[in-house]
Design a protein around this motif. Structure first.
Motif, mmCIF file in Angstrom:
data_model
loop_
_atom_site.group_PDB
_atom_site.id
_atom_site.type_symbol
_atom_site.label_atom_id
_atom_site.label_comp_id
_atom_site.label_asym_id
_atom_site.label_seq_id
_atom_site.Cartn_x
_atom_site.Cartn_y
_atom_site.Cartn_z
ATOM 1 N N GLY A 26 0.759 -1.437 -0.121
ATOM 2 C CA GLY A 26 0.108 -0.045 0.059
ATOM 3 C C GLY A 26 1.182 1.378 -0.093
ATOM 4 O O GLY A 26 0.325 2.407 -0.538
ATOM 5 N N ARG A 27 1.810 0.902 0.979
ATOM 6 C CA ARG A 27 3.354 2.656 0.652
ATOM 7 C C ARG A 27 4.097 2.622 -0.907
ATOM 8 O O ARG A 27 3.955 3.617 -1.277
ATOM 9 C CB ARG A 27 3.467 1.934 1.340
ATOM 10 C CG ARG A 27 4.522 2.945 2.075
ATOM 11 C CD ARG A 27 3.701 4.913 2.191
ATOM 12 N NE ARG A 27 5.122 5.367 2.330
ATOM 13 C CZ ARG A 27 5.453 6.137 0.945
ATOM 14 N NH1 ARG A 27 4.770 6.279 -0.016
ATOM 15 N NH2 ARG A 27 6.299 7.186 0.836
ATOM 16 N N VAL A 28 4.759 1.630 -0.759
ATOM 17 C CA VAL A 28 5.506 1.763 -1.927
ATOM 18 C C VAL A 28 4.970 0.742 -3.570
ATOM 19 O O VAL A 28 5.918 0.936 -4.440
ATOM 20 C CB VAL A 28 6.930 0.783 -1.536
ATOM 21 C CG1 VAL A 28 7.067 1.182 -0.598
ATOM 22 C CG2 VAL A 28 6.622 -0.476 -1.594
ATOM 23 N N GLY A 29 3.479 0.603 -3.606
ATOM 24 C CA GLY A 29 3.012 0.306 -4.877
ATOM 25 C C GLY A 29 3.636 -1.278 -5.823
ATOM 26 O O GLY A 29 4.439 -2.451 -4.493
ATOM 27 N N VAL A 30 3.006 -1.910 -6.601
ATOM 28 C CA VAL A 30 3.745 -3.029 -7.080
ATOM 29 C C VAL A 30 5.104 -3.104 -7.735
ATOM 30 O O VAL A 30 5.538 -4.283 -8.026
ATOM 31 C CB VAL A 30 2.543 -3.872 -7.711
ATOM 32 C CG1 VAL A 30 1.372 -4.047 -6.113
ATOM 33 C CG2 VAL A 30 1.579 -3.013 -8.666
ATOM 34 N N GLY A 31 5.155 -2.277 -7.991
ATOM 35 C CA GLY A 31 6.232 -2.050 -9.176
ATOM 36 C C GLY A 31 6.807 -0.972 -9.749
ATOM 37 O O GLY A 31 8.150 -0.944 -10.464
ATOM 38 N N GLY A 32 7.537 -0.814 -8.421
ATOM 39 C CA GLY A 32 8.790 0.499 -8.460
ATOM 40 C C GLY A 32 8.025 1.810 -8.462
ATOM 41 O O GLY A 32 8.992 3.212 -8.493
#
Length: 266
Positions: A26-32
């Motif tokens: 939720g904080r850093v996303g799924v793909g960078g």
């Protein structure tokens, strides 16, 4: 310690892992790339992948059934007595020192699969982030806002191939709801499916201790080359491919070692 406390401790470990991973993605996303279009990578590896591997170490705290409890259970079954009242928690009867690495590895792979499926099937839908950028231009527009001037136009030209825009475009190209054509999502779905044989063989062998057939390993291992090379839009799929490739090599070395030992006995 007893079976009830171990079961409750196992449940707490699993809940802790799920909570940590949910907060991470939720904080850093799924793909960078996070929700504010900030790049979240370290030496090219997304924080989500590094964080998942770190969070999976929580599951090393899982405990199996103690030898004394196992003997008591066997004696109760042989004597025909009733089993004790079930307690709240999760009991891992077959977990031991030799396969302790399997729960963390399984959890990390399962998380990568879920993240990959989310990126392909749900990201950008009406329920999960509708209106996500579908190109470099749309991504830059989201970063700069609606009020664009000459400076913004210059920034668009100079930052067209920056890391954030490239990551955003690759993510968009891998999703059914954000891609401009169907080929990108189909490639990523095929790449995700190509990793299943290697990962399943690896986890099965590590959990049970029974070696897989050489033909199965040789068939499954090359399939991981496809997601590693062509699924750049979703790094979690590439990571599963790397895990499957390394796991296949490990299985081949294990088979070769067992064959040498059998010849030495002869």
């Amino acid at each position: 310690k007893n079976q009830a406390s171990r079961s409750l401790g196992n449940l707490c470990c699993i809940v802790s892992y799920l909570t940590a991973v949910s907060c991470l993605y939720g904080r850093v996303g799924v793909g960078g790339l996070d929700g504010t279009f900030d790049v979240t990578t370290f030496m090219g590896v997304p924080y989500s992948i590094l964080g998942t591997l770190c969070c999976s170490t929580i599951l090393f705290l899982l405990e199996g059934e103690a030898q004394s409890e196992r003997r008591n259970r066997v004696s109760r079954v042989s004597a025909g007595t009733s089993k004790p009242t079930d307690s709240v928690g999760i009991t891992l009867k077959n977990l031991n020192a030799s396969n302790r690495i399997v729960p963390p590895l399984f959890a990390a792979c399962a998380t990568f699969y879920v993240a990959g499926l989310y990126s392909i099937l749900l990201r950008g839908s009406s329920f999960f982030g509708q209106g996500l950028p579908k190109s470099h231009g749309e991504a830059l527009s989201s970063m700069l806002g609606r009020n664009r001037d000459a400076l913004a136009s210059m920034a668009e030209k100079t930052t067209m191939y920056s890391d954030a825009l490239v990551i955003a475009a690759r993510l968009a190209g891998s999703g059914l709801w954000t891609a401009t054509n169907i080929f990108g999502p189909l490639i990523h779905i095929a790449g995700l499916a190509a990793t299943v044989p290697s990962v399943s063989l690896l986890l099965s062998q590590m959990w049970s201790g029974v070696s897989s057939h050489r033909a199965q390993v040789l068939f499954a291992m090359p399939l991981n080359i496809f997601p590693i090379l062509f699924c750049k839009g979703t790094p979690t799929i590439q990571t599963i491919g790397v895990i499957g490739m390394l796991g296949g090599l490990m299985q081949l070395f294990s088979l070769q070692h067992n064959e040498r030992r059998s010849h030495m006995r002869i």
